[in-house]
Design an enzyme around this catalytic site. Sequence first.
Site, short mmCIF file in Angstrom:
data_model
loop_
_atom_site.label_atom_id
_atom_site.label_comp_id
_atom_site.label_asym_id
_atom_site.label_seq_id
_atom_site.Cartn_x
_atom_site.Cartn_y
_atom_site.Cartn_z
N LYS A 35 35.59 39.99 39.92
CA LYS A 35 35.90 40.82 41.10
C LYS A 35 36.45 42.20 40.76
CE LYS A 35 40.42 38.79 41.89
NZ LYS A 35 40.93 37.46 42.21
N ARG A 126 50.32 30.54 47.98
CA ARG A 126 49.04 31.13 48.36
C ARG A 126 48.17 29.97 48.83
NH1 ARG A 126 45.42 35.54 45.11
NH2 ARG A 126 44.04 33.74 44.94
C1 LIG Z 1 41.31 36.91 41.07
C2 LIG Z 1 41.44 35.48 40.83
C3 LIG Z 1 41.56 34.99 39.53
C4 LIG Z 1 41.62 35.89 38.32
O1 LIG Z 1 42.92 36.43 38.22
P1 LIG Z 1 43.36 37.30 36.95
O2 LIG Z 1 44.81 37.47 37.13
O3 LIG Z 1 42.61 38.58 37.03
O4 LIG Z 1 43.03 36.52 35.76
C5 LIG Z 1 41.64 33.62 39.36
N1 LIG Z 1 41.62 32.78 40.40
C6 LIG Z 1 41.51 33.20 41.68
C7 LIG Z 1 41.48 32.20 42.79
C8 LIG Z 1 41.42 34.57 41.95
O5 LIG Z 1 41.32 34.99 43.20
#
Ligand SMILES: *Cc1c(COP(=O)(O)O)cnc(C)c1O
Length: 350
Positions: A35, A126
């Site tokens: 993302k 969350r």
């Molecule tokens: C964005 C996201 C990640 C990745 O997070 P990082 O801190 O960039 O490693 C992992 N799991 C979910 C559910 C996310 O939304």
Amino acid sequence: MYPRLIINAKKIAHNIDYITKLCHQKDISVMGVTKAICAHPDIIEIFENSRLDYIADSRLENLMYPSKKMKVLLRVSMPSEARMVVNYTDISLQSSLETIKILQKAAFLQKKKHAIILMFDIGDLREGLYYTHHYMQIVEKIMSFNNIDLVGIGTNLTCYGGVLPTPEIMKRLSDIAKAIEEKFAFKLQIISGGNSSSFEMLRKEELVGINNLRFGELIFLGRETAYSNDVEELYQDAFTLEAEVIEHALKPSVPDGQLGVNAFGEKVVFEDKGLIHRMILGIGRQEVRSDDIVPLDNDLEIIGSSSDHLLVNDLLNKYKVGDIISFKLSYGGLLGATTSKYVKKELVYE
Ligand SMILES: *Cc1c(COP(=O)(O)O)cnc(C)c1O
């Protein structure tokens, strides 16, 4: 054309390679999270040709390409996108029975099986079923759906509440996995213990009862996110943002006149440093927030920004109009720069 984002493919490939080797040695599978780079096709290509086990993104729009890998939707899906989720992804993260029912229907209609990872909130507040609540009835209901395949459970930490991954916290997840496996007499393929903030635990051999991690920032910026430490074996500089100087002038450091609020409704406080070499760069808030970028040259100081302009103090008066200034980016800066259509993306392979 500027501004532009220089993306070093070799450094990203190295980071993925190092991380996946380390994880696989410990029997942990890895989701590469795209993302932050808006699923840029050339970077997806690097992911496709890597040892990553899954490619994951939080937005459906970023998963609509054919892939050799399993594609995972990270953001708990909207009921309204259920049909597309089943169509474009192999696995999705879910936390509401209502949505899972709708997915079951969509999968039935498409004559498919859709795999889900059921999310648990183990304290960070969350997404996920709260870990102390009665979740077993929900799991039982999910198990009864013919077109839904419960392949795993997962959690997210250090995201909203900032809860750090520790052995005590992670045990909440592995205990849930054990309880589900015992009750239904099957093995969960995926027990996903978080994001880049769980890397430190992995290194310390503290990840017990977990067999999957999801990494974005660690791959792109070489940084674990629980304590914000750079990981020595990884590159931190795979991305460089470049912007062009469009004005360079000796001007006062404090505005001259009665002060109201700026274009963003903010009251800005100025420190009087006398006359300074003020540069204006052709990049603004529409591209990236000024506190999400840091000049590579230590003799430059960001003063502030407007929609279209970045104001920089050229402390040693080194630059002139037309010069290019380079910046490193935070994760937020990377998100902004890759999402903005005004920032040109250029891959380099050396
Ligand atoms: C964005 C996201 C990640 C990745 O997070 P990082 O801190 O960039 O490693 C992992 N799991 C979910 C559910 C996310 O939304």
